[in-house]
Design an enzyme around this catalytic site. Structure first.
Site: not given
Ligand code: 5GP
Ligand code: MG
Length: 180
Positions: A107, A163
């Site tokens: 990210d 998740d």
């Protein structure tokens, strides 16, 4: 087409199908099998998020290869050292080995940026990074990412090991957060 899902209080919409993911993972396995022919690389899989990606990738390799699993734990260091990331479970000797780090997603690049020097310090023969997902627009710490399955927009995704607050790792495909 599969339906939207709800995890905790948020809705997610189908993003990448199981077929699309497996197809890309198989292609990456074929590329790695070619690039590392005769070399017996050591894959370092970064838990938790990369467990599904790592398992699928590893079973499609056609070369001799080893794998180990680590967790990155972040804790507060001294004022001067700031946040420190340590690898838990790295019990395999990586000196003079061909290393490929397996990550679910890069990210901002912060995690990898802090972890890489620790690996380099042990002087592997070579060091490459392979990721399932990369968010180029979110980059804060630029990294050389050698193998990327999917470049995706800067939106939150779940499934295939990733998740949302503990849930969604079991989903065989990827879902994207629905903006409301
Ligand atoms: P970094 O910003 O250090 O590159 O990424 C840090 C961690 O944030 C990743 O390893 C991953 O656990 C989490 N992360 C970043 N983007 C996403 C996303 O879209 N979905 C999920 N589930 N986790 C993410
Ligand atoms: Mg991760």
């Amino acid at each position: 087409m599969t339906a939207d899902i709800k995890l905790h209080d948020k809705y997610f919409t189908p993003y990448l199908s199981e077929e699309e993911i497996i197809d890309k993972v198989k292609k990456l396995a074929a590329r790695l099998s070619e690039d590392y022919k005769g070399k017996r690389p050591l894959f370092i899989s970064v838990l938790n998020g990369s467990f599904m990606f790592s398992a699928d990738l590893f079973k499609y390799l056609t070369i001799e290869a080893e794998i180990c699993f680590i967790k990155l734990a972040s804790y507060k260091g001294t004022k001067s050292t700031g946040h420190i990331i340590t690898a838990i479970g790295l019990d395999t000797d990586i000196n003079k080995r061909d290393i490929i780090i397996l990550e679910d997603i890069i990210d901002t690049g912060k995690t990898m940026n802090e972890f890489l020097p620790q690996i380099k310090h042990q002087q592997p023969l070579s060091l490459k990074i392979a990721v399932l997902l990369h968010k180029p627009e979110a980059t804060v710490y630029p990294l050389p990412i050698d193998y990327i399955c999917f470049s995706i927009p800067d939106k939150f995704v779940v499934g295939y090991g990733l998740d949302f607050d503990g849930l969604g790792r079991n989903l065989a495909q990827l879902y994207q957060l629905k903006e409301d």
